[in-house]
Motif scaffolding. Structure first.
Motif, PDB file in Angstrom:
ATOM      1  N   GLY A 111       0.790  -1.229   0.000  1.00  0.00           N
ATOM      2  CA  GLY A 111       0.000   0.000   0.000  1.00  0.00           C
ATOM      3  C   GLY A 111       0.821   1.277   0.000  1.00  0.00           C
ATOM      4  N   THR A 114       0.063   3.379  -3.215  1.00  0.00           N
ATOM      5  CA  THR A 114      -1.253   4.013  -3.141  1.00  0.00           C
ATOM      6  C   THR A 114      -1.214   5.207  -2.191  1.00  0.00           C
ATOM      7  N   GLU A 115      -0.597   5.025  -1.042  1.00  0.00           N
ATOM      8  CA  GLU A 115      -0.516   6.098  -0.044  1.00  0.00           C
ATOM      9  C   GLU A 115       0.269   7.295  -0.589  1.00  0.00           C
ATOM     10  N   ARG A 118      -1.784   9.022  -3.483  1.00  0.00           N
ATOM     11  CA  ARG A 118      -2.889   9.873  -3.005  1.00  0.00           C
ATOM     12  C   ARG A 118      -2.370  11.239  -2.554  1.00  0.00           C
ATOM     13  N   ARG A 146      -4.657  -1.672  -9.951  1.00  0.00           N
ATOM     14  CA  ARG A 146      -5.532  -1.631  -8.766  1.00  0.00           C
ATOM     15  C   ARG A 146      -5.139  -0.482  -7.844  1.00  0.00           C
ATOM     16  N   SER A 147      -3.853  -0.265  -7.675  1.00  0.00           N
ATOM     17  CA  SER A 147      -3.392   0.838  -6.838  1.00  0.00           C
ATOM     18  C   SER A 147      -3.860   2.177  -7.403  1.00  0.00           C
ATOM     19  N   GLU A 149      -6.417   2.726  -9.303  1.00  0.00           N
ATOM     20  CA  GLU A 149      -7.867   2.841  -9.116  1.00  0.00           C
ATOM     21  C   GLU A 149      -8.202   3.230  -7.685  1.00  0.00           C
ATOM     22  N   LYS A 150      -7.461   2.737  -6.711  1.00  0.00           N
ATOM     23  CA  LYS A 150      -7.682   3.116  -5.305  1.00  0.00           C
ATOM     24  C   LYS A 150      -7.390   4.597  -5.088  1.00  0.00           C
ATOM     25  N   PRO A 184     -11.461   8.640  -3.678  1.00  0.00           N
ATOM     26  CA  PRO A 184     -11.827   7.572  -2.727  1.00  0.00           C
ATOM     27  C   PRO A 184     -11.232   7.808  -1.332  1.00  0.00           C
TER      28      PRO A 184
END
Length: 184
Positions: A111, A114-115, A118, A146-147, A149-150, A184
């Motif tokens: 993660g 993703t973090e 963002r 997937r990352s 998309e998150k 998100p």
């Protein structure tokens, strides 16, 4: 403040587990090590072998650049995990390209990407004033998709046979996010 001024004055960004700082020559050894990771090179489609001098020259150009933002991703202990980049500024259309590279397979899947993503996307939209951020991801990298998309990126389409890797053609998945899109 203009987009160029905002990019040149790149801030430190903090998340619950990460600190994102201006990438630069102090991370030369870590970048050189990452360039030896065959899996990372495949995931990013990188075939070029870079010399230490070439990488150093690139890292030296990043500090204070007004057309891109390159962040080194650091964990809580200060260890280098990779980089997250906004580049290819299209000032007329308030658009940039996004890319990320984590240093080793042990870092991926936790993660961190993703973090970090963002935090950078939020800064680009809310502070810099970018309207559109786009990227493409190779079809053999569904974890990265997937990352993305998150983070809030949406699939726009597929570019067929964009890269020949180990004798096989690979598609690129085209994705983007707008400042007006839900986060998100």
């Amino acid at each position: 403040m203009s987009i160029a001024d905002s990019l040149a004055a790149q801030p430190v960004l903090r998340t619950p587990r990460l600190t994102l700082v201006q990438h630069g020559p102090e991370y030369l050894d870590e970048v050189m090590a990452a360039l030896q990771d065959a899996e990372a090179m495949k995931l990013t489609g990188t075939r070029t072998e870079f010399t230490r001098e070439q990488v150093l020259a690139h890292l030296e150009r990043l500090v204070g650049a007004d057309e891109r933002a390159d962040f080194a991703i650091l964990d809580e202990s200060g260890a280098y995990l990779g980089e997250v980049v906004l580049n290819d500024l299209d000032d007329d259309n308030l658009a940039m390209n996004y890319r990320i590279g984590l240093v080793a397979s042990g870092v991926r899947g936790q993660g961190f990407g993703t973090e970090a993503g963002r935090a950078v996307v939020e800064w680009a939209f809310d502070t810099v004033g970018i309207h559109r951020i786009s990227l493409d991801v190779f079809s053999f990298n569904p974890g990265a998709q997937r990352s993305y998309e998150k983070i809030g990126f949406v699939v726009e389409g597929r570019a067929r046979d964009t890269m020949l890797w180990d004798g096989e053609w690979v598609d690129s998945i085209l994705m983007s996010m707008l400042a007006t899109d839900p986060r998100p």
